[in-house]
Scaffold this motif. Structure first.
Motif, PDB file in Angstrom:
ATOM      1  N   ASP A   1       2.168   8.613   7.094  1.00 56.96           N
ATOM      2  CA  ASP A   1       1.330   8.035   6.043  1.00 56.96           C
ATOM      3  C   ASP A   1       2.022   6.865   5.346  1.00 56.96           C
TER       4      ASP A   1
ATOM      5  N   GLU B   1       0.742   3.043   4.896  1.00 59.31           N
ATOM      6  CA  GLU B   1       0.653   2.472   3.551  1.00 59.31           C
ATOM      7  C   GLU B   1       1.433   1.152   3.478  1.00 59.31           C
TER       8      GLU B   1
ATOM      9  N   SER C   1      -0.072  -2.807   2.729  1.00 60.74           N
ATOM     10  CA  SER C   1       0.279  -3.327   1.408  1.00 60.74           C
ATOM     11  C   SER C   1       0.197  -4.853   1.345  1.00 60.74           C
TER      12      SER C   1
END
Length: 230
Positions: A129, A133, A137
């Motif tokens: 995860d 992420e 970003s």
């Protein structure tokens, strides 16, 4: 057997299936690296920045150096001028520093995201995860001097073959998903670095494109005075 004999055994096997051999030269004398180089090996992996910098200065300049150990942000500046691939990017903070130092050296540095796949707490790496992420970003989107070319992972120590194969397979599945979602049009995103001396055949079975082999090539590690973590 000599370093050259050990090396060629692996090179012949891996060249045939187009898997890249990373000769892990951590704690080996420069002369041992030179012997492997003379036998045709051009890609070497190091864990410790200080050791890497010293060897890079002593050895042929066409060597492709990979940093495969945990990298502290304050050490990036020492390898930024010459490093070919940083395999152990395990945080956005580190990636930002690599981008900063690459820009200072007017170059783009190739990197692998290190993914945590082992069933133990001594390994570094991004969770699945966390990797997603990071790639989503705004900070990552703004980077201009780093290029993510794949993923790296280290399997659990002393695990049964099934567990090791499962861990490698999970990494390859994540790679395929990330390729589809973030790098579909980028041919450079193609590397899955997994597998070492004891488990490289399982890694290749799961889809590894590069394996890291050290003591099986060089024999027992020689240098004892490196105490500084990379």
């Amino acid at each position: 057997m000599s370093i050259a004999d050990n090396l060629l055994k692996y090179k012949n096997e891996l060249d045939e299936i187009a898997v890249k051999l990373i000769a892990v030269s951590k704690y080996q004398e420069a002369a041992a690296v030179q012997e492997a180089y003379d036998a045709g090996q051009k890609v070497f992996g190091e864990n410790i920045v200080q050791e890497l910098v010293e060897k890079q200065a002593q050895l042929p300049q066409d060597i492709e150096w990979h940093l495969i150990g945990h990298l502290q942000t304050n050490k990036v500046k020492y390898i930024a001028p010459f490093i070919s691939l940083i395999q152990s990017v395990d945080s956005l903070k580190l990636l930002l520093e690599i981008d900063k130092q690459a820009a200072k050296n007017k170059r783009v540095i190739d990197c692998l995201l290190q993914i945590y796949i082992a069933d133990e707490d001594t390994k570094f790496g991004l969770g699945f995860d966390e990797a997603i992420e990071l790639l989503r970003s705004e900070e990552f989107a703004a980077l201009k001097n780093v290029r993510i070319v794949g993923l790296m992972g280290i399997a659990s120590n002393n695990a049964l073959e099934k567990q090791t194969l499962d861990e490698f397979t999970e990494l390859k599945v994540l790679f395929d998903g990330i390729k589809l979602s973030f790098f579909r049009k980028e041919d450079s995103f193609k590397e899955v670095s997994m597998g070492m001396s004891g488990d490289y055949k399982l890694a290749i079975e799961a889809g590894s494109t590069m394996v890291r082999v050290g003591s099986s090539i060089f024999g027992k590690r020689k240098i004892k005075h490196w105490k500084e973590e990379a």
